[in-house]
Enzyme design. Structure first.
Site, PDB file in Angstrom:
ATOM      1  CG  ASN A 153       8.596 -13.775 -26.093  1.00 33.02           C
ATOM      2  OD1 ASN A 153       7.764 -12.883 -26.203  1.00 33.02           O
ATOM      3  ND2 ASN A 153       8.904 -14.312 -24.924  1.00 33.02           N
ATOM      4  NE  ARG A 171       4.884  -1.237 -26.907  1.00 31.63           N
ATOM      5  CZ  ARG A 171       5.440  -1.468 -28.096  1.00 31.63           C
ATOM      6  NH1 ARG A 171       4.680  -1.519 -29.170  1.00 31.63           N
ATOM      7  NH2 ARG A 171       6.742  -1.639 -28.225  1.00 31.63           N
ATOM      8  NE  ARG A 189      11.243  -2.751 -33.828  1.00 32.32           N
ATOM      9  CZ  ARG A 189      12.410  -2.555 -33.254  1.00 32.32           C
ATOM     10  NH1 ARG A 189      12.618  -2.962 -32.037  1.00 32.32           N
ATOM     11  NH2 ARG A 189      13.366  -1.910 -33.887  1.00 32.32           N
ATOM     12  CG  HIS A 249       9.907   4.057 -23.651  1.00 35.51           C
ATOM     13  ND1 HIS A 249      10.435   3.565 -22.477  1.00 35.51           N
ATOM     14  CD2 HIS A 249       9.161   3.047 -24.176  1.00 35.51           C
ATOM     15  CE1 HIS A 249      10.036   2.314 -22.300  1.00 35.51           C
ATOM     16  NE2 HIS A 249       9.266   1.976 -23.321  1.00 35.51           N
ATOM     17  CE1 TYR A 290       2.538  -7.187 -21.021  1.00 40.05           C
ATOM     18  CE2 TYR A 290       3.572  -5.082 -21.457  1.00 40.05           C
ATOM     19  CZ  TYR A 290       3.110  -6.302 -21.903  1.00 40.05           C
ATOM     20  OH  TYR A 290       3.235  -6.625 -23.225  1.00 40.05           O
ATOM     21  NE  ARG A 312      10.707  -9.134 -19.307  1.00 36.45           N
ATOM     22  CZ  ARG A 312      10.245  -8.040 -19.891  1.00 36.45           C
ATOM     23  NH1 ARG A 312       9.467  -7.219 -19.240  1.00 36.45           N
ATOM     24  NH2 ARG A 312      10.580  -7.736 -21.128  1.00 36.45           N
ATOM     25  CG  HIS A 343       6.752  -3.369 -18.333  1.00 32.99           C
ATOM     26  ND1 HIS A 343       6.238  -2.087 -18.349  1.00 32.99           N
ATOM     27  CD2 HIS A 343       7.352  -3.541 -19.539  1.00 32.99           C
ATOM     28  CE1 HIS A 343       6.514  -1.520 -19.515  1.00 32.99           C
ATOM     29  NE2 HIS A 343       7.197  -2.372 -20.252  1.00 32.99           N
TER      30      HIS A 343
END
Length: 721
Positions: A59, A391, A421, A451, A484, A580, A608
């Site tokens: 992270n 993704r 990203r 997204h 997730y 979160r 998530h």
């Protein structure tokens, strides 16, 4: 009337006071500290704690590459605009460097003082320095070096004819000071060798003494350091120390100037490896002369140097987590439960036609989502498949199914987001593969990231064309769907089907429709929709009715949304937030946010899902979304908010929210001073929402199997032989 309106406006302005907000970057560091608190939790199994410490390191790398990198760019560009909390880019960077140094110290005290002794006590001996090897271990290590490591290494000396080498982002290197043998008053020179990432970093070596049952391991850089004189035979090695740099990896692409986005992104990815060095990590005991050379050659400021008391790059602990044996030190792997509605007996489209299906991953399997696309690719009645991909996994079954569908002659349109990203490279590969198979590939919209998570299947049936839609809060990634927590819904709703068609028409080039049936989209209508829903609760509270909002998301930092929440809180709306990560809102401010609570859940799975509940005067509304309450999601991305309307599905979402609000094992509560502390479970029955959801999902699938298994089946007709 006007006076009242003026005072309302003044109130709104007062609520934008920077003192009422937390800086988003400092808030993110608090999130990583919550992850670190799991590594420090003695109640967790030891290898689980290693895993959490590894996650904090990964992270932090991304945080430096993107967020710190972005602030450095702002300072260079002399950008003066202050953030939501009234801090300039320079003030933010200074505060962050101070906090990240403290954070790194806490990471390594966790590793050295808490985890290493526990590993030894459990039979795993980490030999920290090669000088500590016994004779039999040293002999093994030297042979290992000759056979496996030496052939792979590229030692590089720096002198008048050889310039300082390019050090790649995030690679581990050993820097050395060397002096030519046999020469008096010889100059000290710099040399370096990269620790090869193609070799295992954690090397298992023999135990200290023959017959010992312990498992001993040594890190690859220690093996190289021990044998470094073999790389520079004409030199005396004066000192050798591991170092690592993190480079600015924030991509800057002018899309209007980029004629071919695909090629421009490929070019920028290569640049990412050589961006400006913004952090130098080096062994704490490093020779000062070596450190001085590195700082000069890499143009690193002294505050960007992290002197590390332990091994650099703690992400290697994920490899330790995977070591064979030690099963008793790891939590048993959870296998997602089958989704009861899709028990394999019916055609997937028949199941969806009967009613909307809600799935809660990873408690429930992601397989039905993959099967939905697989079946659509083979079904002769399916005419078209349209999907957004943000993704996907390395070997994605969804990509394979879409390619198969195109080869089977179906109309396949896929929006591949090239600007996801750190997945840009991966997505370029998939985009080209899909194009070769005959799919229409759209590369997102100029200036916006797509997204949203949506799939549309158009099918010809007896009564005409029918549309089937999958909407989700997470990516179409079968690998992360096991890690997730996300919500997915499949529906054959005509209204949502029409909206889904409009979404894809908008993405592929048509203008957006004048109105929507059920879906709300960013960047056009979504923020206004959220503000309207919050305002409605405020008005209900002002009229003496109950106002209640529960909102679960990853991040909250949009000022307009926070102002609306502050106003609703002042009107008496009870607001329970489950956030979160980043949270720029402050709780417990007298007259502003006394009715707001914020909790963050950090557990075995990464939270998530985005789920929203609005009381609506006794007629509750539930929504799920791909969007967080952040300016980038609401203003610069294509995002979708979808309602969940079937009573049974609303009940499921209520149960999820209620469970998370009840959690007293993995929840951290935001305090008025901006810090977080673990939920107080004293005197209460311990409740971990993630554990409960795992158990319930397994029980539900077993019940379904049991219901469908008849023990006695009466024979109605006996066939004669």
């Amino acid at each position: 009337m006007n006076k009242k309106k003026g005072s309302e406006n003044m109130d709104k302005k007062e609520l934008q006071n920077p003192a009422l907000y937390t800086n988003r970057e400092l808030s993110w560091l608090l999130f990583n500290k919550r992850v670190l608190s799991e590594a420090r939790d003695k109640q967790l199994l030891l290898f689980e704690r290693l895993k959490f410490l590894s996650i904090t390191a990964s992270n932090l790398d991304e945080f430096f590459m993107v967020r710190i990198g972005s602030l450095v760019d702002m300072i260079h560009a002399e950008y003066t605009k202050k953030d939501i909390a009234g801090m300039s880019a320079k003030e933010q960077l200074d505060a962050l460097m101070e906090e990240t140094h403290k954070f790194a110290a806490l990471q390594y005290s966790t590793y050295n003082r808490m985890l290493l002794p526990q590993l030894r006590a459990n039979g795993l001996n980490f030999v920290e320095h090669h000088e500590q090897l016994t004779e039999r271990q040293a002999q093994y290590v030297d042979e290992y070096f000759e056979e496996n490591v030496y052939p792979v290494l590229t030692p590089m000396a720096v002198d008048s004819s050889r310039p300082f080498p390019l050090i790649r982002n995030k690679t581990l290197n050993i820097g050395a000071l060397v002096a030519k043998k046999g020469e008096k008053d010889t100059e000290t020179e710099f040399a370096t060798v990269q620790v090869p990432s193609v070799l295992p970093r954690v090397v298992r070596i023999p135990a200290a003494k023959e017959g010992d049952t312990e498992v001993a391991v040594l890190l690859l850089e220690e093996i190289i350091e021990r044998n470094i004189s073999k790389l520079f035979l004409n030199y005396n090695v004066l000192c050798a120390h591991p170092f690592r740099i993190t480079r600015n990896a924030d991509l800057a692409i002018d899309e209007d100037e980029a004629e071919d986005l695909l090629l421009e992104i490929e070019k920028q990815i290569k640049k990412r490896t050589w961006g400006q060095a913004i952090r130098l990590e080096i062994e704490a005991a490093a020779d000062r002369r070596l450190l001085k050379i590195l700082c000069r050659e890499l143009s690193v400021r002294k505050e960007d140097v992290f002197e590390i008391d332990g091994p650099l790059d703690l992400t290697f602990l994920m490899k330790v987590y995977g070591l064979e044996g030690f099963d008793e030190l790891r939590a048993p792997k959870y296998t997602p439960a089958p989704v009861p509605e899709f028990d394999g007996t019916d055609n997937i489209f028949d199941v969806i036609k009967k009613g909307d299906v809600l799935m809660h991953h990873p408690y429930q399997s992601f397989v039905p989502v993959v099967d939905f696309i697989r079946q659509a690719s083979k079904d002769p009645d399916v005419l078209a498949i349209k999907q957004t991909l943000y993704r996907v996994s390395g070997n994605s079954p969804i990509i394979a199914a879409l390619a198969q569908a195109a080869e089977n002659g179906k109309q396949v349109s896929v929006l591949v987001e090239l600007k996801a990203r750190f997945d840009e490279e991966n997505n370029i590969v998939w985009a080209r593969k899909l194009e070769k198979a005959g799919c229409h590939v759209i590369y997102g919209l100029v200036g916006l990231k797509t997204h949203s998570k949506i799939t549309l299947v158009v099918r010809k049936e007896e009564d005409g064309i029918r549309r089937y839609v999958h909407l989700g809060t997470g990516n179409y990634n079968d690998a992360t769907a096991k890690l997730y927590t996300d919500i997915g819904m499949m529906t054959a709703s005509e209204a949502i089907g029409e909206d889904a068609t409009a979404v894809f028409n908008m993405l592929s080039g048509y203008s957006e429709p004048r109105s929507w049936n059920r879906l709300s989209l960013a960047p056009l209508w979504l923020k206004d929709r959220f503000l309207y829903l919050i305002e409605r609760e405020k008005k209900n509270a002002e009229a003496g009715r109950e106002g209640h909002i529960i909102a679960k998301m990853n991040s909250l930092c949009d000022r307009d949304i926070i102002v609306a929440l502050y106003e609703a809180s002042r009107a008496g709306v009870r607001i329970e937030l489950i956030v979160r990560g980043i949270c720029c809102l402050k709780v417990g401010i007298p007259g502003v946010s006394e009715n707001i609570s914020v909790r963050s859940i950090v557990g075995n799975f990464l939270e998530h899902a985005r789920v929203f509940y609005f009381e609506n005067n006794g007629n509750p509304e539930f929504y799920c979304s791909s969007a967080d309450w952040m300016p980038r999601n609401l203003e610069r991305r294509v995002e979708i908010l979808f309602p969940v309307e079937a009573p049974a599905l609303k009940e499921k979402l209520w149960h999820i929210l209620e469970g998370q609000l009840r959690d007293n094992k993995k929840a951290h509560i935001l305090k008025p001073d901006g810090s977080y502390e673990k939920a107080d479970g004293r005197g209460k029955e311990p409740y971990c929402a993630q554990e409960v959801f795992c158990k319930e999902a397994q029980e539900m699938s077993v019940k379904k199997e049991y219901r469908d298994t008849r023990v006695f089946i009466p024979e109605t007709h006996v066939e004669m032989e």
